[in-house]
Design a protein around this motif. Structure first.
Motif, PDB file in Angstrom:
ATOM      1  N   HIS A   1      49.539  28.643  87.482  1.00  0.00           N
ATOM      2  CA  HIS A   1      49.593  29.832  86.627  1.00  0.00           C
ATOM      3  C   HIS A   1      50.920  30.574  86.782  1.00  0.00           C
ATOM      4  CE1 HIS A   1      45.984  30.421  84.261  1.00  0.00           C
ATOM      5  NE2 HIS A   1      45.331  29.772  85.217  1.00  0.00           N
ATOM      6  N   ARG A   2      51.431  30.628  87.978  1.00  0.00           N
ATOM      7  CA  ARG A   2      52.725  31.285  88.199  1.00  0.00           C
ATOM      8  C   ARG A   2      53.814  30.556  87.417  1.00  0.00           C
ATOM      9  NH1 ARG A   2      57.232  30.821  90.817  1.00  0.00           N
ATOM     10  NH2 ARG A   2      56.736  28.861  91.827  1.00  0.00           N
ATOM     11  N   LYS A   3      53.838  29.233  87.532  1.00  0.00           N
ATOM     12  CA  LYS A   3      54.844  28.445  86.822  1.00  0.00           C
ATOM     13  C   LYS A   3      54.633  28.499  85.310  1.00  0.00           C
ATOM     14  CE  LYS A   3      55.470  25.150  90.591  1.00  0.00           C
ATOM     15  NZ  LYS A   3      55.238  23.740  90.993  1.00  0.00           N
ATOM     16  N   LEU A   4      53.372  28.504  84.878  1.00  0.00           N
ATOM     17  CA  LEU A   4      53.074  28.603  83.445  1.00  0.00           C
ATOM     18  C   LEU A   4      53.552  29.936  82.882  1.00  0.00           C
ATOM     19  CD1 LEU A   4      51.784  27.406  80.894  1.00  0.00           C
ATOM     20  CD2 LEU A   4      49.592  28.330  81.693  1.00  0.00           C
ATOM     21  N   SER A   5      53.386  31.009  83.643  1.00  0.00           N
ATOM     22  CA  SER A   5      53.872  32.332  83.208  1.00  0.00           C
ATOM     23  C   SER A   5      55.383  32.310  82.987  1.00  0.00           C
ATOM     24  CB  SER A   5      53.516  33.407  84.231  1.00  0.00           C
ATOM     25  OG  SER A   5      52.137  33.578  84.296  1.00  0.00           O
ATOM     26  N   ILE A   6      56.094  31.658  83.874  1.00  0.00           N
ATOM     27  CA  ILE A   6      57.548  31.537  83.724  1.00  0.00           C
ATOM     28  C   ILE A   6      57.880  30.731  82.474  1.00  0.00           C
ATOM     29  CG2 ILE A   6      59.643  30.534  84.734  1.00  0.00           C
ATOM     30  CD1 ILE A   6      58.376  31.214  87.516  1.00  0.00           C
ATOM     31  N   ALA A   7      57.171  29.621  82.271  1.00  0.00           N
ATOM     32  CA  ALA A   7      57.405  28.777  81.088  1.00  0.00           C
ATOM     33  C   ALA A   7      57.134  29.553  79.799  1.00  0.00           C
ATOM     34  CB  ALA A   7      56.535  27.524  81.157  1.00  0.00           C
ATOM     35  N   LEU A   8      56.114  30.395  79.801  1.00  0.00           N
ATOM     36  CA  LEU A   8      55.817  31.233  78.636  1.00  0.00           C
ATOM     37  C   LEU A   8      56.926  32.260  78.403  1.00  0.00           C
ATOM     38  CD1 LEU A   8      52.013  31.743  79.251  1.00  0.00           C
ATOM     39  CD2 LEU A   8      53.002  30.732  77.182  1.00  0.00           C
TER      40      LEU A   8
ATOM     41  N   MET B   1      58.412  13.123  79.717  1.00  0.00           N
ATOM     42  CA  MET B   1      57.480  13.790  80.597  1.00  0.00           C
ATOM     43  C   MET B   1      57.205  15.182  80.025  1.00  0.00           C
ATOM     44  SD  MET B   1      57.767  14.902  84.629  1.00  0.00           S
ATOM     45  CE  MET B   1      58.285  13.308  85.169  1.00  0.00           C
ATOM     46  N   SER B   2      55.946  15.575  80.020  1.00  0.00           N
ATOM     47  CA  SER B   2      55.580  16.883  79.485  1.00  0.00           C
ATOM     48  C   SER B   2      55.832  17.979  80.514  1.00  0.00           C
ATOM     49  CB  SER B   2      54.104  16.898  79.098  1.00  0.00           C
ATOM     50  OG  SER B   2      53.286  17.077  80.226  1.00  0.00           O
ATOM     51  N   ILE B   3      55.957  19.186  80.019  1.00  0.00           N
ATOM     52  CA  ILE B   3      56.152  20.319  80.932  1.00  0.00           C
ATOM     53  C   ILE B   3      54.898  20.529  81.778  1.00  0.00           C
ATOM     54  CG2 ILE B   3      55.426  22.158  79.369  1.00  0.00           C
ATOM     55  CD1 ILE B   3      57.910  23.716  80.549  1.00  0.00           C
ATOM     56  N   PHE B   4      53.719  20.221  81.232  1.00  0.00           N
ATOM     57  CA  PHE B   4      52.499  20.368  82.024  1.00  0.00           C
ATOM     58  C   PHE B   4      52.488  19.381  83.185  1.00  0.00           C
ATOM     59  CE2 PHE B   4      51.169  23.448  79.181  1.00  0.00           C
ATOM     60  CZ  PHE B   4      49.924  23.947  79.503  1.00  0.00           C
ATOM     61  N   THR B   5      52.991  18.170  82.960  1.00  0.00           N
ATOM     62  CA  THR B   5      53.098  17.194  84.042  1.00  0.00           C
ATOM     63  C   THR B   5      54.068  17.694  85.102  1.00  0.00           C
ATOM     64  OG1 THR B   5      52.630  15.404  82.497  1.00  0.00           O
ATOM     65  CG2 THR B   5      53.619  14.784  84.591  1.00  0.00           C
ATOM     66  N   GLU B   6      55.150  18.334  84.646  1.00  0.00           N
ATOM     67  CA  GLU B   6      56.122  18.887  85.587  1.00  0.00           C
ATOM     68  C   GLU B   6      55.512  20.045  86.380  1.00  0.00           C
ATOM     69  OE1 GLU B   6      59.835  19.869  83.674  1.00  0.00           O
ATOM     70  OE2 GLU B   6      59.752  18.029  82.494  1.00  0.00           O
ATOM     71  N   LEU B   7      54.664  20.848  85.738  1.00  0.00           N
ATOM     72  CA  LEU B   7      54.054  21.989  86.415  1.00  0.00           C
ATOM     73  C   LEU B   7      53.009  21.544  87.438  1.00  0.00           C
ATOM     74  CD1 LEU B   7      53.524  24.465  83.428  1.00  0.00           C
ATOM     75  CD2 LEU B   7      55.352  24.498  85.140  1.00  0.00           C
TER      76      LEU B   7
ATOM     77  N   VAL C   1      50.336  19.641  72.394  1.00  0.00           N
ATOM     78  CA  VAL C   1      49.433  20.744  72.724  1.00  0.00           C
ATOM     79  C   VAL C   1      48.568  20.333  73.909  1.00  0.00           C
ATOM     80  CG1 VAL C   1      47.555  22.207  71.867  1.00  0.00           C
ATOM     81  CG2 VAL C   1      49.436  21.559  70.344  1.00  0.00           C
ATOM     82  N   TYR C   2      48.376  21.288  74.815  1.00  0.00           N
ATOM     83  CA  TYR C   2      47.588  21.059  76.021  1.00  0.00           C
ATOM     84  C   TYR C   2      46.530  22.141  76.148  1.00  0.00           C
ATOM     85  CZ  TYR C   2      51.388  17.934  77.059  1.00  0.00           C
ATOM     86  OH  TYR C   2      52.296  16.928  76.975  1.00  0.00           O
ATOM     87  N   ALA C   3      45.375  21.767  76.682  1.00  0.00           N
ATOM     88  CA  ALA C   3      44.291  22.710  76.937  1.00  0.00           C
ATOM     89  C   ALA C   3      44.183  22.942  78.438  1.00  0.00           C
ATOM     90  CB  ALA C   3      42.975  22.156  76.406  1.00  0.00           C
ATOM     91  N   LEU C   4      44.049  24.188  78.797  1.00  0.00           N
ATOM     92  CA  LEU C   4      43.776  24.581  80.176  1.00  0.00           C
ATOM     93  C   LEU C   4      42.311  25.001  80.189  1.00  0.00           C
ATOM     94  CD1 LEU C   4      44.811  25.185  83.026  1.00  0.00           C
ATOM     95  CD2 LEU C   4      45.504  27.442  82.199  1.00  0.00           C
TER      96      LEU C   4
END
Length: 96
Positions: free
Chosen positions: A23-30, A1-7, A61-64
């Motif tokens: 975006h909040r969760k993505l900021s933490i992942a970054l 499972m990808s992290i984007f799927t988890e987010l 790689v994922y695109a937002l």
């Protein structure tokens, strides 16, 4: 499972709240180094408002994307889009 799927599994954001939470969760992942932002590798005839991210553990790689007139979404980037200017010639086609 990808992290984007988890987010955020649905890929298309159903609300502003869902997009903000992603975006909040993505900021933490970054910050934690689970994901890194990379340059968009392809030049489009009609530029898109998109950002690319590489997942550390899988290298995927994922695109937002924020496309005008459509809900914001994320998607996997196709491998051929990662290196659009590299042409691979099969060995059988090479001649001396």
């Amino acid at each position: 499972m990808s992290i984007f799927t988890e987010l955020y599994d649905p890929r298309i954001f159903e609300s502003i709240h869902a997009y903000t939470e992603f975006h909040r969760k993505l900021s933490i992942a970054l910050e934690e180094g689970w994901v890194e932002e990379i340059p968009v590798a392809i030049k489009r005839e009609h530029p898109r408002d998109e950002r690319w991210f590489r997942e550390g553990r899988s290298g995927e790689v994922y695109a937002l994307e924020d496309l005008e007139g459509k809900p914001s979404s994320w998607r996997p980037v196709e491998p051929e889009d990662l290196f659009p200017n590299k042409f691979i010639t099969p060995v059988s086609n090479l001649r001396n």
